[in-house]
Scaffold this motif. Sequence first.
Motif, PDB file in Angstrom:
ATOM      1  N   ALA A 129      -4.745   4.116  14.731  1.00 21.57           N
ATOM      2  CA  ALA A 129      -3.679   3.909  13.752  1.00 21.57           C
ATOM      3  C   ALA A 129      -3.758   2.504  13.179  1.00 21.57           C
ATOM      4  N   VAL A 130      -3.415   2.383  11.883  1.00 15.22           N
ATOM      5  CA  VAL A 130      -3.412   1.081  11.210  1.00 15.22           C
ATOM      6  C   VAL A 130      -1.996   0.547  11.040  1.00 15.22           C
ATOM      7  N   GLY A 131      -0.980   1.348  11.432  1.00 15.60           N
ATOM      8  CA  GLY A 131       0.387   0.887  11.301  1.00 15.60           C
ATOM      9  C   GLY A 131       1.357   1.894  11.885  1.00 15.60           C
ATOM     10  N   SER A 132       2.619   1.509  11.960  1.00 15.22           N
ATOM     11  CA  SER A 132       3.675   2.381  12.474  1.00 15.22           C
ATOM     12  C   SER A 132       4.951   2.126  11.690  1.00 15.22           C
ATOM     13  N   GLY A 133       5.947   3.025  11.870  1.00 15.14           N
ATOM     14  CA  GLY A 133       7.200   2.917  11.131  1.00 15.14           C
ATOM     15  C   GLY A 133       7.186   3.818   9.914  1.00 15.14           C
ATOM     16  N   GLN A 134       8.374   4.089   9.379  1.00 15.22           N
ATOM     17  CA  GLN A 134       8.460   5.011   8.246  1.00 15.22           C
ATOM     18  C   GLN A 134       7.825   4.435   6.986  1.00 15.22           C
ATOM     19  N   SER A 135       7.785   3.102   6.828  1.00  8.60           N
ATOM     20  CA  SER A 135       7.136   2.467   5.680  1.00  8.60           C
ATOM     21  C   SER A 135       5.965   1.623   6.150  1.00  8.60           C
ATOM     22  N   PHE A 136       4.956   1.457   5.264  1.00  6.00           N
ATOM     23  CA  PHE A 136       3.733   0.744   5.616  1.00  6.00           C
ATOM     24  C   PHE A 136       3.238  -0.001   4.388  1.00  6.00           C
ATOM     25  N   SER A 137       2.848  -1.275   4.545  1.00  2.46           N
ATOM     26  CA  SER A 137       2.338  -2.100   3.437  1.00  2.46           C
ATOM     27  C   SER A 137       0.821  -2.043   3.425  1.00  2.46           C
ATOM     28  N   ALA A 138       0.255  -1.488   2.333  1.00  2.00           N
ATOM     29  CA  ALA A 138      -1.195  -1.376   2.183  1.00  2.00           C
ATOM     30  C   ALA A 138      -1.724  -2.628   1.498  1.00  2.00           C
ATOM     31  N   LEU A 139      -2.674  -3.326   2.123  1.00  3.68           N
ATOM     32  CA  LEU A 139      -3.216  -4.585   1.585  1.00  3.68           C
ATOM     33  C   LEU A 139      -4.589  -4.412   0.983  1.00  3.68           C
ATOM     34  N   GLN A 140      -5.129  -3.190   1.048  1.00  3.36           N
ATOM     35  CA  GLN A 140      -6.465  -2.964   0.514  1.00  3.36           C
ATOM     36  C   GLN A 140      -6.572  -1.530   0.032  1.00  3.36           C
ATOM     37  N   SER A 141      -7.607  -1.303  -0.736  1.00  3.49           N
ATOM     38  CA  SER A 141      -7.849   0.039  -1.267  1.00  3.49           C
ATOM     39  C   SER A 141      -8.275   0.969  -0.147  1.00  3.49           C
ATOM     40  N   THR A 201      -5.585   2.104  -4.768  1.00  2.00           N
ATOM     41  CA  THR A 201      -6.638   1.320  -5.427  1.00  2.00           C
ATOM     42  C   THR A 201      -6.055   0.002  -5.910  1.00  2.00           C
ATOM     43  N   VAL A 202      -6.618  -1.097  -5.436  1.00  3.88           N
ATOM     44  CA  VAL A 202      -6.160  -2.439  -5.807  1.00  3.88           C
ATOM     45  C   VAL A 202      -7.133  -3.027  -6.823  1.00  3.88           C
ATOM     46  N   HIS A 203      -6.660  -3.368  -8.056  1.00  5.93           N
ATOM     47  CA  HIS A 203      -7.480  -3.958  -9.123  1.00  5.93           C
ATOM     48  C   HIS A 203      -7.381  -5.464  -9.103  1.00  5.93           C
ATOM     49  N   HIS A 204      -8.499  -6.167  -9.494  1.00 10.72           N
ATOM     50  CA  HIS A 204      -8.473  -7.613  -9.626  1.00 10.72           C
ATOM     51  C   HIS A 204      -7.916  -7.991 -10.977  1.00 10.72           C
ATOM     52  N   GLY A 205      -7.150  -9.114 -11.082  1.00  7.04           N
ATOM     53  CA  GLY A 205      -6.494  -9.535 -12.321  1.00  7.04           C
ATOM     54  C   GLY A 205      -7.486 -10.007 -13.371  1.00  7.04           C
ATOM     55  N   ALA A 206      -7.124  -9.942 -14.706  1.00  8.66           N
ATOM     56  CA  ALA A 206      -8.004 -10.351 -15.826  1.00  8.66           C
ATOM     57  C   ALA A 206      -7.197 -11.095 -16.862  1.00  8.66           C
ATOM     58  N   GLY A 207      -6.752 -12.334 -16.609  1.00  8.23           N
ATOM     59  CA  GLY A 207      -5.954 -13.127 -17.554  1.00  8.23           C
ATOM     60  C   GLY A 207      -6.544 -14.515 -17.709  1.00  8.23           C
ATOM     61  N   MET A 208      -6.076 -15.315 -18.718  1.00 10.13           N
ATOM     62  CA  MET A 208      -6.575 -16.660 -18.987  1.00 10.13           C
ATOM     63  C   MET A 208      -6.397 -17.573 -17.800  1.00 10.13           C
ATOM     64  N   ASN A 209      -5.317 -17.455 -17.095  1.00  9.53           N
ATOM     65  CA  ASN A 209      -5.031 -18.395 -16.021  1.00  9.53           C
ATOM     66  C   ASN A 209      -5.076 -17.746 -14.648  1.00  9.53           C
ATOM     67  N   VAL A 210      -5.749 -16.558 -14.519  1.00  9.33           N
ATOM     68  CA  VAL A 210      -5.868 -15.857 -13.245  1.00  9.33           C
ATOM     69  C   VAL A 210      -7.241 -16.081 -12.677  1.00  9.33           C
ATOM     70  N   ILE A 211      -7.315 -16.539 -11.498  1.00 12.79           N
ATOM     71  CA  ILE A 211      -8.585 -16.830 -10.847  1.00 12.79           C
ATOM     72  C   ILE A 211      -8.740 -15.902  -9.657  1.00 12.79           C
ATOM     73  N   VAL A 212      -9.867 -15.196  -9.595  1.00 19.96           N
ATOM     74  CA  VAL A 212     -10.165 -14.327  -8.462  1.00 19.96           C
ATOM     75  C   VAL A 212     -10.858 -15.172  -7.406  1.00 19.96           C
ATOM     76  N   ILE A 213     -10.263 -15.223  -6.268  1.00 22.56           N
ATOM     77  CA  ILE A 213     -10.734 -16.116  -5.219  1.00 22.56           C
ATOM     78  C   ILE A 213     -11.365 -15.282  -4.101  1.00 22.56           C
ATOM     79  N   ALA A 214     -12.570 -15.700  -3.717  1.00 26.21           N
ATOM     80  CA  ALA A 214     -13.204 -15.027  -2.588  1.00 26.21           C
ATOM     81  C   ALA A 214     -12.420 -15.344  -1.325  1.00 26.21           C
ATOM     82  N   ALA A 215     -12.427 -14.406  -0.391  1.00 27.59           N
ATOM     83  CA  ALA A 215     -11.649 -14.592   0.831  1.00 27.59           C
ATOM     84  C   ALA A 215     -12.292 -15.658   1.699  1.00 27.59           C
ATOM     85  N   THR A 216     -11.712 -16.865   1.650  1.00 22.90           N
ATOM     86  CA  THR A 216     -12.191 -17.975   2.476  1.00 22.90           C
ATOM     87  C   THR A 216     -11.024 -18.538   3.240  1.00 22.90           C
ATOM     88  N   SER A 217     -11.365 -19.364   4.200  1.00 29.68           N
ATOM     89  CA  SER A 217     -10.311 -19.955   5.003  1.00 29.68           C
ATOM     90  C   SER A 217      -9.481 -20.935   4.214  1.00 29.68           C
TER      91      SER A 217
END
Length: 491
Positions: A352-364, A386-402
């Motif tokens: 199982a990835v979670g429990s409870g009546q509601s669950f927050s999905a963080l990935q596709s 399905t989670v889409h990456h943003g496409a705006g003038m001031n939106v930066i897609v950041i690789a998952a780093t520490s």
Amino acid sequence: MLVRMAPALPLIFLLMIHRVSSADWGVSYSPLHICALKDSSVIMNCTYTYPSGYKIRKVFWTKGTVIKGEESPDLSEDPEYSQRLQYLGDKQQNCTIRLSHVTLKDSHMYYFRFTTNVTGGKWIGRPGVTLTVTDLQVESPERVTEGDSVRLTCKSSCTLTDRATFIWYRNSQPLTERRDRNNELLLQSVRREDAGRYSCAVHGHNHISPAVQLNVTYPPVNPVISISPSGEIVSGDSVTLICSSDSNPPALNFSWFKENESSAVGSGQIFNISKISSDDSGEYKCRSINEHGEIYSDAVTLNVMYPPRSVSVSISPSGEIVSGDSVTLICSSDSNPPALNFSWFKENESSAVGSGQSFSALQSGRFYCQAHNQHGSQRSDAVTVTVHHGAGMNVIVIAATSGGLFIIIIIIIFIIQKKRINRRSINEYENADPSADTYAALDLRPRSSDPYDTLPVSEIPKTTHAEELSIPDMLFTSEYNSSEYKNLSLQ
């Protein structure tokens, strides 16, 4: 003439003797007829006379038909009477006796007889005393309807000689302490509680009449539904409903109704539901009918337990999901009792990835839930997130780093500081004095709004303050030109 008259004298003399003798012999009874209650004691009052000069040799009572020439039996020598017969007279003129515990067989005519010391001097008192022994009987209607008036009568085959006061019993218990000569019992507006076995007796006597059943009829009252089994009912069980009511005669017509339905979920006193389901849940009533009326019972509730079913997942928000948005999956199910235990799974993953009546999905991915209660569980169909990456003038897609969170903060500061520096540079240029010594050696040709456009890289001041350094500058300084930030890109 003397010769002729002589024979007549003895005849006249004899007639005179007979007349005198008949007057001196006799037996008197009081009363001549006695009606006695069974098991009671009877006193037969008796007196007798005989001529003077005679002596009594024997006195006794006898019964039945007296045959001339035969000696009548003495009742005191009869085994059926010897223990019950008591001579109360004086054997001179009083011949009264008492007969105890009389039975129906004692109904006869009884005579008193005595003999004297003179040959042929004996006498029997005829006619004798007629004794009739009677039983008590209650006369009552066989069946009455509640509310009617009822008269019960305590009857005997003859009128009792003794003064009689009657007592009434119901189910062997006295009805009242009041004694009355009236041999009738009146029940006005009879009730169902008046039903029972009635008997009567005469005060002062031990004998009680045979009991007679008084049957009071009435319509059904207080119908009650019982449920079997009486505990928790689970889908698939067999359940029996039984309708019971108090009525006379017993109700033979029963009908069953569910909740607000006007038509009858069966007939008969017993209603069976095999393999009960949740559709059978609800309130049930029964109707009881006899010839005097009908009545409905109070409702009972069938609460059918069942495991989760129709399990489904809903997504909130339901539109396009962009990285960084909050995505909530909600698990819904139909069950009794309500499911309180929910598990979440991602397809192709066993744990199982979670429990409870509601669950927050963080990935596709494709997700499903499983609902549980004490009667079982069921899983939902999978839904796609399905989670889409943003496409705006001031939106930066950041690789998952520490250091991702720190870089986001730097980007925000950069955007604000860049605008501030641009405004400062323009203001300084427009307000500068060309004659001032400070600007004498400067080339006053139009320049870029960026104060660092004309400076060589080696002359860019080093600083650790983000508010004085723009992102492009950081990318080329030795302090920030590290591998940790090589994945940055400016859109």
